[in-house]
Design a protein around this motif. Structure first.
Motif, PDB file in Angstrom:
ATOM      1  N   LEU A 286       0.845  -1.205   0.000  1.00  0.00           N
ATOM      2  CA  LEU A 286       0.000   0.000   0.000  1.00  0.00           C
ATOM      3  C   LEU A 286       0.877   1.250   0.000  1.00  0.00           C
ATOM      4  N   CYS A 287       0.306   2.365  -0.446  1.00  0.00           N
ATOM      5  CA  CYS A 287       1.038   3.628  -0.385  1.00  0.00           C
ATOM      6  C   CYS A 287       1.177   4.016   1.086  1.00  0.00           C
ATOM      7  N   GLY A 288       2.393   4.351   1.486  1.00  0.00           N
ATOM      8  CA  GLY A 288       2.617   4.692   2.886  1.00  0.00           C
ATOM      9  C   GLY A 288       3.355   3.600   3.633  1.00  0.00           C
TER      10      GLY A 288
ATOM     11  N   PHE B 242      -4.106   4.069   0.377  1.00  0.00           N
ATOM     12  CA  PHE B 242      -3.158   4.622   1.338  1.00  0.00           C
ATOM     13  C   PHE B 242      -3.418   3.948   2.689  1.00  0.00           C
TER      14      PHE B 242
ATOM     15  N   ARG C 197       8.799  -1.607  -5.633  1.00  0.00           N
ATOM     16  CA  ARG C 197       8.255  -2.964  -5.616  1.00  0.00           C
ATOM     17  C   ARG C 197       6.867  -3.028  -6.243  1.00  0.00           C
TER      18      ARG C 197
ATOM     19  N   LYS D 253      -1.768   2.624  -8.448  1.00  0.00           N
ATOM     20  CA  LYS D 253      -1.979   3.341  -7.190  1.00  0.00           C
ATOM     21  C   LYS D 253      -0.653   3.744  -6.558  1.00  0.00           C
ATOM     22  N   ARG D 254       0.341   2.856  -6.654  1.00  0.00           N
ATOM     23  CA  ARG D 254       1.642   3.199  -6.070  1.00  0.00           C
ATOM     24  C   ARG D 254       2.294   4.376  -6.795  1.00  0.00           C
TER      25      ARG D 254
ATOM     26  N   MET E 207       1.470   7.819  -5.416  1.00  0.00           N
ATOM     27  CA  MET E 207       1.771   8.071  -4.004  1.00  0.00           C
ATOM     28  C   MET E 207       2.164   9.528  -3.716  1.00  0.00           C
TER      29      MET E 207
END
Lengths: 464, 280
Positions: A250-252, A351, B226, B255-256, B259
């Protein structure tokens, strides 16, 4: 007459509340008076237990005697006979488990503050302009060092002092390895690392940055085409481990390496930096080593409101230095012991929004002798967080192994060497985390030193 | 130092540069990339190598001005030097034994697709190239593709050049018309690659995609790049950048990539104000 105070002369440091929000160095070092006062606590014992605790065998009582006398230059010369990075080691060595652990004064009271004195002597030296090291006469023999972290710099320095023409190849744009990308500014200011690197350059060491050995040049090419008679591999343990739990991409979610590289190497905490970093409010750092402490304390300084250290064993077993744990606590990091993350949950944009955790209990000791953490059934709970940093260790980088035929490694990636740092390839030596897996700066330096000695012998025997 | 020996705008917001880096030029293969910093204190960014000249010791990079760093890079001129230039990184695209390949390039991704098409052509492989752009103003490398492709199809979103539509339309048509490709190689925006993979999957044509995630060191050290491939976490910088398209989790990758979008927007605007130069 020795100073018989049972306590170390205190070292001034920034107030925890203030320093938790800035990247300036936490501990501010001794003044000359404090250093002489602390040095006079040394009993100058005949059997010198402290020296045997030092991986590079600095003649500790001798340099301390010079400090007590006020001859700081003489003290520096004694230290630099054994160590190429005294200003670094004085700051980041785990003295409490090495030299200071064996200090006779430690039996009743505090041991002599050997680390603090080393730091003082090195800083005193570095503060004097024009104190340039002299370049030794070249013997015309070329040695390549791969990686400019503690083991590589030490190996390079020792060989340069013997007259070898040493070139250090660094993959990143800046020399220093973990000293610049990993250890934060507030624990080890980067100007200090640069000074130590400059000292090596003054000794004649060449530093080539942006050189990813294994990609741009192979070890075979260095030896066959570029005339290096020996190669030292000090490429470190750069490969971050993850837990393989759901939600880890996940982002974060960061590896500690990424979080620290963005912060330290790329200065992402500065207002005008081009490299971004997440300005998280609630940060969970998973792991209990020094790297976890560095990540947690950096997160606070970047502006987090809450930072947790989540560790699956108890505080007893924390692998981090006591001093780091103490500093982190003072600054407001919360320690969540006997807890393990099992899943990271995200919001609709992927996120991080929470961590599902479970409580652990300690069971029977495992093969390593540490009590094994076991899950407590039904203990799961959710912890709000918008950032998770995985600081659960690193493995040696496989880049060189995969491009060097005949270089044997352990199953987990560590390069196989004998007690002198010789690998399975003739003329190729290795040391530091690339061999041992993630360890300490000083152990890596010790191995760089051992290998330098072996390289010198190897080349001299070859010459016969 | 890494001198810029040539700088040439290919479109209004895509620039070609040749950089003096003889060691990188000697080793680089199609599909590999470099990490560069335009200036000291700059950001490290990955850029794919779109050609080399071993005699002159130069490496060609083609970049689209999308953020603060590419903008900063674009302010440098011929004769200036880049602060840092490290490579070649990543694994080269595996092309051994291929006899007939469809290369699909989208936008600035064509800068990577082209040298792959070229190498395939030099190997004696039949090459069909399908390239897609937003409109005529974004078109790059037309002559280069023509020279190495047995078939060359240009698509634009608005029909201002070539045919109107997306790259997957002619790809599907070619496959259905009976073209038997050993492999489809897709390089471009994540969304495009995702749809290429969905097009080739029913026909079971092996499909390689080139991933370009956020990266810092490029040597496997940070794990920022990654992605999930076949249920496993892979690092694009050392395990890739090429992956089996059927196994890549594109939704996660997209989605990454987002960020730092907020930060990037801000940095880009700051750079625009600073440089006060009209781009796009």
């Amino acid at each position: 007459m020795p100073n018989m105070s049972p306590k170390k002369t205190p070292m001034p440091s920034q107030d925890p509340k203030v320093r938790a929000r800035n990247f300036l160095e936490v501990s501010q070092g001794y003044t000359a008076e404090m250093a002489r006062e602390e040095a006079s606590r040394c009993l100058n014992c005949k059997h010198r237990p402290c020296v045997s605790g030092c991986p590079v065998h600095i003649r500790i009582p001798d340099f301390i005697a010079q400090v007590a006398k006020g001859d700081f230059d003489a003290a520096y010369d004694i230290i630099s006979d054994a160590s190429n990075l005294p200003a670094v080691c004085g700051r980041v060595c785990p003295q409490e488990s090495q030299c200071e652990k064996l200090c006779v004064r430690g039996i009743k009271g505090d041991p002599v503050g050997i680390g603090r004195l080393e730091r003082f002597v090195a800083d005193h030296h570095n503060a004097q302009p024009g104190k340039k090291l002299k370049k030794p006469v070249s013997n015309g023999r070329k040695v390549a060092v791969i990686g400019s972290g503690p083991s590589g710099l030490t190996c390079a320095g020792d060989l340069a002092k013997k007259g070898y023409e040493v070139t250090v190849f660094e993959a990143l744009h800046l020399a220093g390895g973990v000293l610049v990308y990993g250890i934060p500014e507030f624990r080890l200011p980067k100007t200090i690392v640069q000074k130590e690197v400059d000292n090596l350059i003054a000794l004649g060491v060449k530093i080539e940055t942006n050189m990813v050995i294994g990609k741009v040049l192979s070890i075979d090419e260095l030896m066959d085409e570029y005339g290096f008679e020996a190669v030292f591999i000090g490429s470190g343990a750069g490969l971050p481990r993850f837990m393989n739990i759901p939600g880890e991409n996940l982002c974060g979610v960061y590896s500690a390496n990424e979080f620290l590289t963005r912060t330290n190497l790329m200065k992402a905490y500065k207002h005008n930096a081009l490299t971004p970093i997440m300005h998280a409010k609630k940060v969970v750092v998973v792991g209990g080593g020094n790297v976890a402490m560095d990540a947690a304390r950096s997160a606070l300084r970047i502006g987090a409101e809450k930072v947790y250290i989540m560790y699956r064993r108890s505080e007893e077993e924390l692998p981090a230095r006591r001093e780091e744990v103490h500093h982190a606590k003072e600054e407001g990091v919360e320690f969540m012991m006997l807890t393990n993350p099992v899943e990271i949950l995200g919001n609709e944009d992927d996120f991080v929004k929470a961590v599902r955790c479970e409580k652990m209990a300690l069971g029977e000791p495992d093969a390593g002798g540490r009590r094994r953490p076991i899950e407590v059934p039904g203990s799961e709970f959710l912890l709000d967080a918008d950032c998770v940093i995985m600081a659960i260790g690193t493995s040696p980088n496989p880049l060189i192994k995969s491009t060097t035929e005949g270089l044997e490694t352990q199953k987990w990636g560590g390069i196989i060497v004998d007690e002198n740092g010789r690998t399975t390839r003739e003329g190729v030596f290795a040391g530091g985390d690339a061999v041992t897996g993630a360890a300490t700066v000083i152990l890596a330096m010790g191995e760089g030193k051992t290998a330098a000695k072996a390289i010198d012998e190897y080349i001299r025997n070859k010459a016969k | 130092m890494y001198k810029i020996t040539e700088k040439r705008p290919l479109t209004r917001n895509i620039t070609l540069m040749r950089i003096e880096a003889p060691l990188v030029a000697k080793k680089a293969q199609p599909g590999q990339f470099v990490i560069l910093r335009a200036t000291k204190d700059g950001e490290r960014i990955p850029l794919t190598i779109s050609g080399t000249d071993t005699d002159r010791g130069t490496v060609c990079i083609i970049f689209q001005i999308v953020g603060a760093t590419t903008r900063q890079l674009n302010t440098l001129e011929e004769g200036d030097c880049l602060a840092d230039f490290a490579g070649p990184l990543g694994k080269p695209t595996e092309l051994d034994g291929l006899k007939k390949v469809c290369v699909v390039g989208g936008g600035v991704g064509c800068a990577i697709a082209m040298p792959i098409a070229q190498k395939l052509h030099d190997m004696g492989c039949e090459v069909h190239s399908i390239v897609g752009f937003r409109n005529k103003d974004f078109l790059i490398l037309e002559d280069e593709f023509k020279a190495c492709s047995d078939k060359y199809i240009i698509m634009t979103d608005d029909g201002s050049y070539g045919e109107k539509g997306v790259v997957t339309a002619p790809l599907k048509a070619l496959i259905e018309s009976g073209e038997r490709y050993d492999m489809v190689i897709a390089i471009g925006p994540l969304l495009m690659m995702k749809f290429v993979v969905e097009t080739t999957r029913p026909f079971e044509i092996p499909t390689t995609v080139s991933m370009n995630p956020i990266m810092i060191d490029g040597t496997g050290m940070c794990g920022g790049c990654r992605l999930t491939v076949g249920g496993e976490t892979k690092f694009a910088c050392v395990d890739g950048p090429d992956f089996d398209g059927f196994k890549v989790d594109f939704d996660e990758a997209m989605k990454r990539t987002a960020m730092y979008r907020k930060f990037e927007r801000h940095a880009y605007e700051a750079a625009c104000n600073l440089l006060n130069k009209e781009v796009e």
